[in-house]
Motif scaffolding. Sequence first.
Motif, PDB file in Angstrom:
ATOM      1  N   GLN A 131       0.825  -1.207   0.000  1.00 52.83           N
ATOM      2  CA  GLN A 131       0.000   0.000   0.000  1.00 52.83           C
ATOM      3  C   GLN A 131       0.860   1.258   0.000  1.00 52.83           C
ATOM      4  O   GLN A 131       2.046   1.223   0.317  1.00 52.83           O
ATOM      5  N   GLU A 153      -8.038   3.436  -2.910  1.00 52.81           N
ATOM      6  CA  GLU A 153      -9.021   2.719  -2.092  1.00 52.81           C
ATOM      7  C   GLU A 153      -9.934   3.657  -1.321  1.00 52.81           C
ATOM      8  O   GLU A 153     -11.070   3.318  -1.045  1.00 52.81           O
ATOM      9  N   SER A 174      -3.362   0.873  -3.215  1.00 54.42           N
ATOM     10  CA  SER A 174      -2.704  -0.425  -3.071  1.00 54.42           C
ATOM     11  C   SER A 174      -2.502  -1.095  -4.421  1.00 54.42           C
ATOM     12  O   SER A 174      -3.155  -0.768  -5.413  1.00 54.42           O
TER      13      SER A 174
END
Length: 194
Positions: A131, A153, A174
């Motif tokens: 991430q 995200e 990510s």
Amino acid sequence: MNTTPTLTGTTVELRPLRETDAPALIEAAADGELWNLKVTVVPGPAAVAAYIARALEGERAGTVMPFVIVARATGRVVGSTRFWKVDRANRKLEIGHTWLAASAQRSSINTEAKFLLLTYAFETLDCVRVQFTTDELNEKSRAAILRLGAKQEGIVRHERIMPDGRKRNSVRFSIIDDEWPDVREKLEARLKAL
């Protein structure tokens, strides 16, 4: 404990950060006076010792693998990056604390550094997730992370307090293991074109 490796590419080498790197980091950060940026934290002369100490403390704890970014053509340190939030049990980590001297920005250095880090994360550490997190206000960083092939995200509200006291909202991205082969292929093509 994690042993921070040396990762070598064509134009860049990532080598373990050490206390003796303080002067080189200050010189790199002075190129653009990066410590004045409001959307990221780059160590200036007064903060570099604490910056390095915190990274090395994390390395000893096994949750951080800190690097200096060296331009191979000159042998000069041009920035820093690290794996952090290393979670071996869940096979995930974050790539962050990345900054580059102004003269090294918009070059192949960041792309190749991220390629080396991602390759090591997915192919050596067998990660299932890598991430990235950046300031909601840092448009340049957000665009660069998306160019890597990461997926946005969401936004984590008031995720941290910045040195000036601002409550920062952070954008989380990510890349997962299923996406890595495609991301790798596109990054290799980008590096060949640079």
